[in-house]
Design an enzyme around this catalytic site. Structure first.
Site, PDB file in Angstrom:
ATOM      1  N   HIS A 141       0.791  -1.470   0.194  1.00  0.00           N
ATOM      2  CA  HIS A 141      -0.024  -0.523   0.043  1.00  0.00           C
ATOM      3  C   HIS A 141       1.124   0.956   0.370  1.00  0.00           C
ATOM      4  CE1 HIS A 141      -3.439  -2.335   0.274  1.00  0.00           C
ATOM      5  NE2 HIS A 141      -3.256  -2.673   1.307  1.00  0.00           N
ATOM      6  N   HIS A 214      -9.238   2.599   0.985  1.00  0.00           N
ATOM      7  CA  HIS A 214      -9.650   1.145   1.632  1.00  0.00           C
ATOM      8  C   HIS A 214     -10.605   2.061   2.004  1.00  0.00           C
ATOM      9  CE1 HIS A 214      -7.276  -2.617   4.041  1.00  0.00           C
ATOM     10  NE2 HIS A 214      -6.582  -2.316   2.760  1.00  0.00           N
ATOM     11  N   GLU A 352     -11.751  -3.239  -2.923  1.00  0.00           N
ATOM     12  CA  GLU A 352     -10.319  -2.618  -3.358  1.00  0.00           C
ATOM     13  C   GLU A 352     -10.602  -2.673  -4.852  1.00  0.00           C
ATOM     14  OE1 GLU A 352      -6.739  -2.883  -0.448  1.00  0.00           O
ATOM     15  OE2 GLU A 352      -8.133  -4.219   0.433  1.00  0.00           O
TER      16      GLU A 352
END
Ligand code: GLA
Length: 387
Positions: A141, A214, A352
């Protein structure tokens, strides 16, 4: 009465009447113009002294979404149940301090590369790049300080469908990634109870980009409950099996006959604990990327989540080729969220939308490379209704 005087009086009355009626419509117009559908308040102070704001977007139905320019984080998101009652359906914290303490990406924008890159490295145009590793041996991420932990420049746009435009310029070399990346994300709250998220980016050097959001959803509106009774459908014939560190093996595996088949709406609880499936063991539940059967890059409906008790239905539409369905397996009761509620194991799920994980190292996956002169553009919509 003198006819001239009569005519004069008539004209005067007409003018007065006109004045009143035009005055009325002006009143109405100015009333409409002053109705504010996006407002701003202070969210808190960052350790470096900068102030983070919280924007409240609302539509005529009463749907409310709150977004901070810290991480582009959605902190509150209300949706109607089958009785038309609105409740918050997303996990998060009451204050900025909660987010600063460290949370698993609640509601945040993820970049510059969503999901994992194996061993935190990749080679692009013959040059090797070393990334910040923040997930065992892998990069996850966007790194240690990803786009979820930066302050975005915010521009609110008022209207019936209020918008929050966010911009962040990521420096060349930030978290190990090449190129100055200028990213713009626009959240729009639509009249039909959709939240549209438009992502756009440009670079001055070849780089890799994979942006997403997210948000954790619990459509029951009761975050103390698990999400196992939620029914999920994903229009995907294939998913990406992973190794023990959750890096895709490179195979696109058929979901047919496995607990990964969500082509028909299925309760999450049905297969999530099927430990006979090695992929469930590796993911500690669902933490995988599904590849859509429809490979078109147009905005298409790809997934739905239904919560039977409230009747809330969420539909996901995207231009992206895949989606990470994460069933909140790492939530372990150590975080107290909004209203002091403890977020226990699997009390939220994420959908996501994205390109495949580890694409920079997998030549068989669609490219995530962005070059100077090109523009990264993707759109994802989360649409709410109830039945
Ligand atoms: C992603 C990952 C998960 C986990 C969560 C955050 O969705 O795929 O493995 O890291 O983020 O906890």
């Amino acid at each position: 009465m003198n006819p001239v005087l009569y005519l004069k009086q008539l004209i005067l009355i007409c003018l007065l009447l006109q004045g009143c009626s035009s005055g009325k419509s002006e009143d109405k117009e100015s009333q409409e113009a002053t109705e504010v559908n996006i407002s701003k308040s202070v969210f808190g102070a960052l350790p470096d002294g900068r102030s983070a704001d919280l924007y409240t977007l609302k539509n005529a139905n009463g749907m409310v979404v709150k977004i901070s320019n810290y991480g582009g984080t959605i902190t509150y998101w209300s949706a109607p149940d089958k009785e038309g009652k609105y409740a918050d359906i997303t996990l998060g914290c009451d204050s900025l301090q909660g987010y600063l303490k460290g949370v698993p990406y609640f509601g945040a924008l993820i970049g510059r590369y969503g999901n994992r890159i194996a061993n935190g490295k990749f080679t692009l145009e013959g040059k090797a790049y070393l990334l910040a590793k923040n997930n065992g041996v892998n990069a996850l991420h966007g790194g240690i300080k990803g786009f979820d932990k930066v302050l975005w420049e915010a521009t609110p746009v008022d209207g019936e469908e209020p918008q929050l435009m966010l911009k962040y310029i990521s420096a060349d070399g930030e978290e190990g990634y090449p190129g100055t990346l200028t990213t713009e994300v626009t959240y729009t709250l639509l009249k039909d109870n959709s939240l549209k998220i438009e992502y756009s980016a440009a670079t001055d050097k070849a780089t890799v980009v994979n942006l997403t959001n997210h948000a954790y959803f619990n459509l029951s509106g009761d975050m103390s409950r698990e999400i196992l009774d939620h029914e999920v459908s994903i229009k995907a014939d294939k998913f990406l099996p992973v190794n023990e560190t959750l890096i895709p093996t490179g195979e696109l595996k058929s979901v047919s006959g496995t607990v990964f088949d969500f082509n028909k709406s299925t309760k999450i609880g049905t297969g999530i604990n099927n430990l006979k499936d090695q992929q469930i063991v590796y993911g500690k539940g669902y933490d995988h990327c599904w590849v859509f059967s429809d490979t078109s890059k147009t905005l298409k409906s790809v997934a739905k989540v239904y919560e039977p008790a409230s009747g809330r239905l969420m539909e996901v539409l995207t231009t992206e080729p895949a989606i990470q369905f994460y069933s909140g397996n790492f939530l372990d009761g150590t975080i107290k969220g909004k209203g002091g509620i403890v977020y226990k194991h699997r009390s939220g799920l994420c959908l996501e939308t994205q390109h495949y994980p580890d694409s920079p190292n997998q030549s068989g996956f669609p490219s995530t490379v962005l070059k100077p002169g090109e523009r990264y553009n993707t759109v994802t919509v989360y649409k709410f209704s109830a039945n």
